[in-house]
Design a protein around this motif. Structure first.
Motif, PDB file in Angstrom:
ATOM      1  N   HIS A  22      38.347  28.858  23.946  1.00 32.61           N
ATOM      2  CA  HIS A  22      39.670  28.187  24.093  1.00 32.61           C
ATOM      3  C   HIS A  22      40.544  29.120  25.222  1.00 32.61           C
ATOM      4  CE1 HIS A  22      43.216  26.488  22.701  1.00 32.61           C
ATOM      5  NE2 HIS A  22      42.805  25.206  22.345  1.00 32.61           N
ATOM      6  N   ILE A  23      41.479  28.468  25.889  1.00 31.54           N
ATOM      7  CA  ILE A  23      42.099  29.022  26.853  1.00 31.54           C
ATOM      8  C   ILE A  23      42.851  30.114  26.752  1.00 31.54           C
ATOM      9  CG2 ILE A  23      43.899  27.335  27.061  1.00 31.54           C
ATOM     10  CD1 ILE A  23      43.974  27.660  30.068  1.00 31.54           C
ATOM     11  N   THR A  24      43.661  29.930  25.380  1.00 32.66           N
ATOM     12  CA  THR A  24      44.644  30.916  24.990  1.00 32.66           C
ATOM     13  C   THR A  24      44.462  31.966  23.981  1.00 32.66           C
ATOM     14  OG1 THR A  24      45.404  29.336  23.354  1.00 32.66           O
ATOM     15  CG2 THR A  24      46.575  29.344  25.375  1.00 32.66           C
ATOM     16  N   ILE A  25      42.901  31.955  23.732  1.00 32.56           N
ATOM     17  CA  ILE A  25      42.464  33.136  22.669  1.00 32.56           C
ATOM     18  C   ILE A  25      41.707  33.947  23.288  1.00 32.56           C
ATOM     19  CG2 ILE A  25      41.269  33.055  20.357  1.00 32.56           C
ATOM     20  CD1 ILE A  25      42.121  30.168  19.964  1.00 32.56           C
ATOM     21  N   PHE A  26      41.990  35.353  22.862  1.00 37.01           N
ATOM     22  CA  PHE A  26      41.275  36.443  23.447  1.00 37.01           C
ATOM     23  C   PHE A  26      39.823  36.455  22.760  1.00 37.01           C
ATOM     24  CE2 PHE A  26      45.471  37.971  24.775  1.00 37.01           C
ATOM     25  CZ  PHE A  26      45.244  38.498  25.894  1.00 37.01           C
ATOM     26  N   SER A  27      38.836  37.042  23.367  1.00 37.03           N
ATOM     27  CA  SER A  27      37.547  36.979  22.688  1.00 37.03           C
ATOM     28  C   SER A  27      37.704  38.504  22.063  1.00 37.03           C
ATOM     29  CB  SER A  27      36.557  37.352  23.668  1.00 37.03           C
ATOM     30  OG  SER A  27      36.385  38.443  24.596  1.00 37.03           O
ATOM     31  N   PRO A  28      36.682  38.894  21.247  1.00 37.80           N
ATOM     32  CA  PRO A  28      36.721  40.178  20.460  1.00 37.80           C
ATOM     33  C   PRO A  28      36.849  41.551  21.503  1.00 37.80           C
ATOM     34  CG  PRO A  28      35.156  39.013  19.321  1.00 37.80           C
ATOM     35  CD  PRO A  28      35.510  38.122  20.625  1.00 37.80           C
ATOM     36  N   GLU A  29      36.165  41.222  22.763  1.00 38.78           N
ATOM     37  CA  GLU A  29      36.351  42.218  23.742  1.00 38.78           C
ATOM     38  C   GLU A  29      37.412  42.138  24.547  1.00 38.78           C
ATOM     39  OE1 GLU A  29      33.530  39.667  24.269  1.00 38.78           O
ATOM     40  OE2 GLU A  29      32.815  40.851  22.282  1.00 38.78           O
ATOM     41  N   VAL A  78      54.551  31.457  42.734  1.00 41.13           N
ATOM     42  CA  VAL A  78      53.203  30.717  42.684  1.00 41.13           C
ATOM     43  C   VAL A  78      52.537  31.490  41.621  1.00 41.13           C
ATOM     44  CG1 VAL A  78      51.202  30.250  43.798  1.00 41.13           C
ATOM     45  CG2 VAL A  78      53.115  30.048  45.028  1.00 41.13           C
ATOM     46  N   ALA A  79      52.602  32.879  41.595  1.00 38.09           N
ATOM     47  CA  ALA A  79      51.657  33.795  40.691  1.00 38.09           C
ATOM     48  C   ALA A  79      52.348  33.503  39.229  1.00 38.09           C
ATOM     49  CB  ALA A  79      51.757  35.143  41.174  1.00 38.09           C
ATOM     50  N   ASP A  80      53.690  33.354  39.172  1.00 39.11           N
ATOM     51  CA  ASP A  80      54.512  33.316  37.807  1.00 39.11           C
ATOM     52  C   ASP A  80      53.829  32.063  37.095  1.00 39.11           C
ATOM     53  OD1 ASP A  80      55.411  35.708  38.240  1.00 39.11           O
ATOM     54  OD2 ASP A  80      57.482  35.017  38.565  1.00 39.11           O
ATOM     55  N   ILE A  81      53.970  30.881  38.062  1.00 44.71           N
ATOM     56  CA  ILE A  81      53.487  29.685  37.396  1.00 44.71           C
ATOM     57  C   ILE A  81      51.972  29.710  37.210  1.00 44.71           C
ATOM     58  CG2 ILE A  81      53.205  27.321  38.113  1.00 44.71           C
ATOM     59  CD1 ILE A  81      55.633  27.715  40.251  1.00 44.71           C
ATOM     60  N   SER A  82      51.260  30.184  37.828  1.00 39.51           N
ATOM     61  CA  SER A  82      49.880  30.300  37.359  1.00 39.51           C
ATOM     62  C   SER A  82      49.648  30.926  36.214  1.00 39.51           C
ATOM     63  CB  SER A  82      48.850  31.091  38.567  1.00 39.51           C
ATOM     64  OG  SER A  82      49.144  30.271  39.761  1.00 39.51           O
ATOM     65  N   GLN A  83      50.418  32.144  36.136  1.00 39.44           N
ATOM     66  CA  GLN A  83      50.302  33.173  34.744  1.00 39.44           C
ATOM     67  C   GLN A  83      50.886  32.209  33.445  1.00 39.44           C
ATOM     68  OE1 GLN A  83      52.252  34.637  32.250  1.00 39.44           O
ATOM     69  NE2 GLN A  83      50.456  35.609  31.607  1.00 39.44           N
ATOM     70  N   VAL A  84      51.714  31.426  33.585  1.00 38.48           N
ATOM     71  CA  VAL A  84      52.215  30.342  32.701  1.00 38.48           C
ATOM     72  C   VAL A  84      51.058  29.625  32.108  1.00 38.48           C
ATOM     73  CG1 VAL A  84      53.790  28.661  31.898  1.00 38.48           C
ATOM     74  CG2 VAL A  84      54.719  30.797  33.014  1.00 38.48           C
ATOM     75  N   GLU A 122      48.178  23.402  27.472  1.00 38.68           N
ATOM     76  CA  GLU A 122      48.661  22.172  28.062  1.00 38.68           C
ATOM     77  C   GLU A 122      47.883  21.924  29.408  1.00 38.68           C
ATOM     78  OE1 GLU A 122      53.122  22.636  29.933  1.00 38.68           O
ATOM     79  OE2 GLU A 122      52.879  22.806  27.685  1.00 38.68           O
ATOM     80  N   MET A 123      47.657  23.083  30.157  1.00 39.68           N
ATOM     81  CA  MET A 123      47.412  23.011  31.330  1.00 39.68           C
ATOM     82  C   MET A 123      46.173  24.148  31.521  1.00 39.68           C
ATOM     83  SD  MET A 123      48.589  21.879  34.247  1.00 39.68           S
ATOM     84  CE  MET A 123      48.339  22.061  36.076  1.00 39.68           C
ATOM     85  N   ARG A 124      45.125  23.643  32.388  1.00 43.25           N
ATOM     86  CA  ARG A 124      44.263  24.586  32.634  1.00 43.25           C
ATOM     87  C   ARG A 124      44.561  25.462  33.859  1.00 43.25           C
ATOM     88  NH1 ARG A 124      41.676  23.216  37.196  1.00 43.25           N
ATOM     89  NH2 ARG A 124      41.680  20.972  37.895  1.00 43.25           N
ATOM     90  N   PRO A 125      43.984  26.583  34.138  1.00 41.36           N
ATOM     91  CA  PRO A 125      44.210  27.378  35.293  1.00 41.36           C
ATOM     92  C   PRO A 125      43.696  26.661  36.506  1.00 41.36           C
ATOM     93  CG  PRO A 125      43.156  28.915  33.599  1.00 41.36           C
ATOM     94  CD  PRO A 125      43.210  27.339  33.009  1.00 41.36           C
TER      95      PRO A 125
END
Length: 246
Positions: free
Chosen positions: A12-19, A118-124, A130-133
């Motif tokens: 999932h886009i917003t969830i960190f893996s165990p690593e 542009v980078a700040d928007i990409s980071q969000v 709601e939005m993919r990178p």
């Protein structure tokens, strides 16, 4: 929670893996290479240059309508590497941000601030589902009134930085190694040398002899700070100069 129960959630886009990794953001970097393009940008003493490949995937396409070089403002241009549809959206957003800045503050946005925005928007986009990178990298060039020529790069993770020379795409690692060696030897490149360094870098890492129609070159100079794309005849002149050097 055992690893068995949590398997799959870290895709999932917003969830960190165990690593501690975000897989979807890493996949966005892989998507940049899917287009099979490589782009190079170099900053000289009085100019900044971007060079990218020009591939026409279909014989029925009109080549004049296909480009990876875009104006963001009159004096700031960019080269987009990666998925072209995502690239066009990001350019459109950058133009909106630049126009909004000019409306609010009455002067053109600097290359650094535009890249930061542009980078700040990409980071969000990496924080919410709601939005993919976006699967593209933007390299911006422009002339700063105080600092002179500028090269900035923003990636899908929202990281941005200023560069003496930068590369993006499939062969970006090889291109960066080539540029590092050349810039270590010499840093003060004039206009013609800057263009020739960028073209010869791309030619070297792709092991290809370019014709004028195979590449696109965008430039800004102190004398003429408007971003412009070189015509094929101008590119041919530089290609001849490179072949004569060799």
């Amino acid at each position: 929670m055992s690893r068995g129960n949590s398997a799959g959630f870290d895709r999932h886009i917003t969830i960190f893996s165990p690593e501690g990794r975000l897989y979807q953001v890493e996949y966005a970097f892989k998507a940049i290479n899917q287009a099979g393009m490589t782009s190079v940008a170099v900053r000289g003493t009085d100019s900044a240059v971007v060079v990218t490949q020009k591939k026409v995937p279909d014989k029925l396409l009109d080549p004049s309508t296909l480009t990876h070089l875009f104006n963001v403002t009159e004096k700031t241009g960019c080269v987009m590497t990666g998925m072209l549809a995502d690239s066009r959206y990001q350019v459109q957003r950058a133009r909106y941000e630049a126009a909004n800045w000019k409306y609010k503050y009455g002067h053109d946005i600097s290359v650094e601030m535009l890249c930061k925005r542009v980078a700040d928007i990409s980071q969000v986009y990496t924080q919410s589902a709601e939005m993919r990178p976006l699967g593209c990298t933007m390299i911006l060039i422009g002339i700063d009134d105080e600092l002179g020529p500028q090269v900035y790069k923003a990636d899908p993770a929202g990281y941005y930085c200023g560069y003496k020379a930068a590369a993006a795409g499939v062969k970006s690692t090889e291109a960066c190694n080539y540029l590092e060696k050349r810039i270590k030897k010499k840093q003060d490149y004039n206009y013609a040398e800057t263009i020739e360094l960028a073209i010869s870098c791309l030619s070297s890492v792709l092991s290809a002899e370019f014709k004028a129609g195979d590449i696109e070159v965008g430039v800004v100079t102190r004398d003429s700070p408007k971003f412009r794309v070189l015509r094929e005849a101008e590119i041919e002149t530089h290609l001849t100069a490179i072949s004569e050097k060799d």
